[in-house]
Design a protein around this motif. Structure first.
Motif: not given
Length: 603
Positions: A268-272
């Motif tokens: 869940t520790d993601q960005a795009k």
């Protein structure tokens, strides 16, 4: 006394002289105090000759009769090798797949092994005999007793499965090269021999067209902890060890049809970060990811979708704490990527926070059409929209809204019967100590790119596409979904593309066009003039700059990248087919994988 299973391929037993040489090697292994079972393929080009004979009789022979015909090739090999051993004074007995107890599905030409009844082979081994087994074949069940074959690479599969069933000390695969090399020595003569490689790395390389080991054989070794060695039957070199995880208590029943999916993983520790409308020309990806690497930003997933007109979209994910730096790099370099700095409609930067990555993983996914479709359908039924798709041979990863993560996890666990599976942040393969970031480079020129344009951007579209392909028994390799959203008739749409075997391109196009006509989608097309070049290595985890180095090598040769997809240990680029070999050589050289000696491959 150690039990060793050895497998010899068609070139290794391609003549009487070669069979006699193999017999001498086997006797040497026995004299060293080992108990030995041998698996052999048909001699040389025997299988090709038999297939040609069948085609002269029928343009569409039944699969059952083809299995009956093709299984005879290995029977010649096992009888001759047993005779050669007996001439050297070594007791030996030849057994067909049916006689040795290899029980398979009732699926002609591509059966999977259900179990191996080892009583007879164990009895012969206890009597001091070398047991010579026909590879590539089995029997459906004791009632029908139908002869089945295992499909391409079946003798590798037979050998490793036999080693698992017998709890062998080691399985040795003998071939016409000295082991597993950094790339195909027929294309790059200075390819370097690896002393060892992990099963995860080998699975990727095998699935990408490296023909030394079949993925199904590696899958069994990985699942059952079989110690595996690949060696040359033409020399005494030590070869390459394929490092398997520690043996688990997995049942030997349903040996090859156990759960396809072992775990649901998530992060869940993601960005795009996306760059839309990037000019479609060589060097763009190299400049972008070169600058990202210089800023020590560690990138996770990377995708570049199919071009539209003269532009592409490139997207990548990063950890949340690296987003500010990644966004700053993208914004700073965007003007330099444009055909003209004032063309502000090009290389638009778009950032999305609150992204989660969810994946299904399992070696049993290999060669099983429908697993990805099942995942997509599950997410669609849960109302979860997919923003990015990235695939490897043993994992399908999707970027989704973080708010949907818990619902996606529970749905996938129910679908794949993983209620007891640990729900955790993505597990990544452990590299061998001091391993180079890139293990090997592979080229596959037998693929086609299948494109579907203007899909409604709603849950369920990917499930429909890949469900249809699964019904046609078409295995899908790389899957990429565009980042650009186009509004058509007030509805948001996206494009989706995948790579499949060239031989399936026409069938896939017809099947999907029917679906497109029914649902009012746009164009369905296939491009067979492509090649896929990939780098593999568990050591690339946590090493920023691997992708940039690969892209720069292609840019230097003015090779345009048409598509990009990644997993934790693999980066793949689709290029024009005419550039395939040049791309392979450039990347192999860029990562310094060449050895000092040229590898000679016997004719």
């Amino acid at each position: 006394m150690a039990l060793i299973v050895q497998k010899y391929g068609g070139t290794s037993v391609g003549s009487v002289e070669r069979i006699q040489t193999v017999a001498q090697r086997v006797c040497k292994t026995v004299r060293e105090g080992n108990s030995v079972a041998i698996v052999v393929s048909a001699m040389g080009k025997t299988t090709d000759v038999l297939m040609t004979l069948a085609q002269q009789i029928s343009s569409n022979p039944s699969r059952r009769e083809m299995d009956m015909l093709l299984s005879t090739g290995e029977q010649v090999s096992i009888a001759l090798l047993s005779m050669a051993l007996q001439e050297l004074g070594q007791p030996a007995i030849s057994l067909t797949g049916a006689q040795v107890g290899i029980v398979t599905e009732s699926e002609h030409s591509r059966a999977r092994i259900l179990e191996i009844k080892t009583e007879r082979i164990e009895r012969h081994l206890s009597e001091g005999k070398v047991v010579v087994v026909a590879g590539f074949q089995g029997i459906s069940n004791q009632h029908e007793m139908e002869i089945t074959t295992l499909g391409r690479g079946g003798s590798d599969t037979s050998a490793v499965a036999l080693a698992a069933a017998l709890s062998a000390s080691q399985c040795e695969i003998y071939t016409d090269v000295p082991g597993i090399l950094t790339t195909d020595p027929r294309l790059v003569p200075d390819a370097q021999l690896m002393s060892e490689i992990t099963c995860d790395e080998m699975l990727e390389l095998a699935s990408l067209g490296a023909k030394v080991l079949h993925p199904r054989a590696v899958e069994i070794a990985r699942n059952y902890g079989v110690p595996l060695v690949v060696r040359s039957s033409w020399s005494e070199e030590l070869g390459t060890r394929v490092i398997a995880p520690a043996s688990s208590a997995r049942s030997l029943k349903n040996l090859e049809i156990a759960k396809a999916v072992d775990a649901v993983e998530f992060d869940t520790d993601q960005a795009k970060v996306s760059l839309l409308h990037v000019p479609d020309r060589p060097g763009i990806a190299a400049r972008l990811f070169g600058e990202i690497a210089r800023q020590s930003v560690d990138v996770d997933l990377i995708i570049q979708s199919i071009h539209e007109g003269d532009s592409n979209d490139i997207a990548f994910t990063v950890a949340n704490d690296a987003l500010s730096k990644a966004e700053a790099v993208a914004e700073a370099i965007a003007p330099a990527l444009r055909s003209h700095p004032k063309q502000i409609q090009e290389a638009n930067v778009m950032v999305e926070r609150g992204i989660a990555k969810i994946a299904i993983a399992g070696a049993g996914m290999i060669g099983r059409p429908g697993i990805a479709a099942k995942m997509f359908a599950t997410l669609a039924d849960a109302g979860v929209n997919i923003e990015m798709i990235s695939t490897s041979e043993v994992k399908v990863s999707c970027a989704i809204d973080a708010e949907d993560c818990d619902r996606a996890i529970s749905s996938l666990c129910r679908t794949f019967d993983l209620n007891t599976s640990p729900l955790q942040k993505s597990n990544t393969p452990s590299p061998i100590a001091n391993a180079p970031p890139v293990r090997g480079v592979a080229l596959d020129c037998d693929q086609a790119r299948l494109s579907v344009r203007h899909l409604p951007d709603i849950p369920g579209m990917a499930a429909k596409i890949f469900g249809v392909l699964a019904q046609e028994n078409i295995s899908v390799d790389t899957i990429i979904q565009s980042q650009r959203c186009r509004i058509i008739n007030d509805n948001p749409t996206r494009d989706i593309a995948c790579t499949i075997a060239q031989e399936n391109a026409e069938t896939a196009c017809y099947a999907l066009q029917d679906l497109a006509d029914l649902w009012g989608w746009g164009e369905v097309s296939a491009d067979t003039e492509i090649a896929k070049v990939s780098v593999v290595g568990s050591g690339m985890i946590g090493h920023p700059g691997i992708a940039a180095k690969m892209f720069a090598a292609l840019a230097k040769e003015k090779i345009n990248i048409q598509m990009i997809t990644t997993s934790e240990i693999k980066i793949s680029c689709v290029v024009a087919q005419q550039d395939g070999v040049k791309a392979l050589k450039a990347i192999h050289d860029a990562f310094g994988l060449a050895g000092k000696e040229k590898v000679e491959v016997p004719a």
